[in-house]
Design an enzyme around this catalytic site. Structure first.
Site, PDB file in Angstrom:
ATOM      1  N   HIS A   1      -8.299  -5.274  -1.368  1.00 38.62           N
ATOM      2  CA  HIS A   1      -6.978  -4.005  -0.801  1.00 38.62           C
ATOM      3  C   HIS A   1      -6.311  -4.505   0.848  1.00 38.62           C
ATOM      4  CE1 HIS A   1      -3.973  -0.565  -0.758  1.00 38.62           C
ATOM      5  NE2 HIS A   1      -4.407  -0.772   0.602  1.00 38.62           N
TER       6      HIS A   1
ATOM      7  N   SER B   1       1.042  -1.521   0.039  1.00 37.00           N
ATOM      8  CA  SER B   1      -0.200   0.122   0.017  1.00 37.00           C
ATOM      9  C   SER B   1       1.261   1.218  -0.233  1.00 37.00           C
ATOM     10  CB  SER B   1      -1.239  -0.004   1.243  1.00 37.00           C
ATOM     11  OG  SER B   1      -2.208   0.681   1.573  1.00 37.00           O
TER      12      SER B   1
ATOM     13  N   ASP C   1      -9.568  -4.119  -5.330  1.00 38.76           N
ATOM     14  CA  ASP C   1      -8.990  -3.340  -4.717  1.00 38.76           C
ATOM     15  C   ASP C   1      -9.665  -1.509  -5.833  1.00 38.76           C
ATOM     16  OD1 ASP C   1      -7.205  -0.585  -3.353  1.00 38.76           O
ATOM     17  OD2 ASP C   1      -5.255  -2.549  -3.817  1.00 38.76           O
TER      18      ASP C   1
END
Length: 304
Positions: free
Chosen positions: A277, A149, A247
């Protein structure tokens, strides 16, 4: 395929977000409260806390070998969450699967520390690792950067910064569902619309979650903030980019992979079906997703 049933079940138990502005202190405390005790974590040959200059790091040695390649890992958390502890299990799994010594970086976070403090810390640790290879037991081969991320943002930005500085020791970059374009206009990528609601991270939450970072001086037009804005991606290290089907940020990661290939950079893009995600951090206990570590190891062996 549909969202993995175990992920769907977990998402169904999440409480609604509290009203009002985000509270970094409370959110960090809640995250840290979920960290399992050390006795319940994946055992390795050695795990030690240290400092790289002034930056806290945690060093994971997978086995008794005298030397290892190195993987410098940057945790995710929208630039204000995450820590050495919340991502300890990810670093352990990476060390176990790859056979590399993993150096996890406790970089400075927003909002207490303005941009580019966190990025500077990440890059400083990479340079520190290369300069202190003998004491770290580095075998002089692999020096990879990896992140999930926002940690993937840092990994991509560090690789580019090193290239611009003429520091050519980074051999690989591994980006797990990276945040590469911090311009969150939902019209920019189809996945921002297709996966806007119901999959954990929601498109409407991207701006408020990243506001601490952006308000600290991080400009979304700056390639150090949004690596996909970099005009020339040529000369960067080989990349593994892992995306998740559900995501909102899926498409920017996959576009970055295509742009790397167009620039002549070896890039492998793997989309995990049924995943959302954060699955490497939260759902790698699911066998279908735990293989991300084996695929990372295969990439690091094959692209050297």
């Amino acid at each position: 395929m549909p969202l993995h049933p175990d992920i769907a079940k977990a998402l169904a138990t999440l409480p609604p977000p509290p009203p009002g502005p985000l509270d970094p202190v409370a959110m960090r405390a809640a995250e840290e409260a979920q960290v399992p005790p050390v006795a319940g974590r994946l055992p390795l040959h050695a795990v030690e806390d240290a400092t790289a200059g002034e930056v806290p790091v945690r060093i994971y040695t997978p086995d008794e070998a005298g030397t290892h390649g190195l993987l410098i890992y940057f945790h995710g958390g929208a630039f204000f969450l995450g820590s050495l502890d919340t991502h300890d299990h990810v670093a352990r799994s990476l060390a176990k699967a790859t056979g590399l010594k993993v150096v996890s970086v406790g970089y400075r976070r927003a909002p207490e520390h303005a941009f580019p403090a966190g990025l500077d810390d990440c890059y400083a640790v990479v340079r520190w690792a290369a300069a202190n290879g003998e004491s770290l037991g580095w075998d002089g081969t692999t020096l990879a950067v990896a992140g999930d991320s926002s940690g993937g943002t840092f990994a991509a930005a560090v690789a580019a910064t090193a290239h611009d500085d003429g520091f050519d020791r980074i051999t690989h970059q591994v980006l797990y569902y990276p945040s590469l374009d911090l311009d969150f206009d939902p019209g920019r990528y189809p996945s921002l619309r297709e996966n806007a609601v119901g999959y954990g991270l929601e498109t409407a939450g991207l701006k408020p979650f990243n506001a601490f970072y952006l308000d600290s001086g991080a400009d979304p037009a700056d390639p150090r903030v949004s690596p996909i804005k970099r005009a020339d991606l040529g000369g960067l290290p080989p990349a593994l980019i892992v995306t998740a089907e559900y995501d909102p940020m899926r498409d920017e990661g996959e576009l970055y992979g295509r742009r790397l290939k167009d620039a002549g950079v070896e890039a492998t893009v793997i989309r995990y079906p049924g995943a959302n995600h954060g699955f490497v951090q939260h759902f790698s206990w699911i066998p279908d997703y735990h293989r991300v570590f084996e695929e990372t190891a295969a990439f690091l062996r094959g692209a050297s």
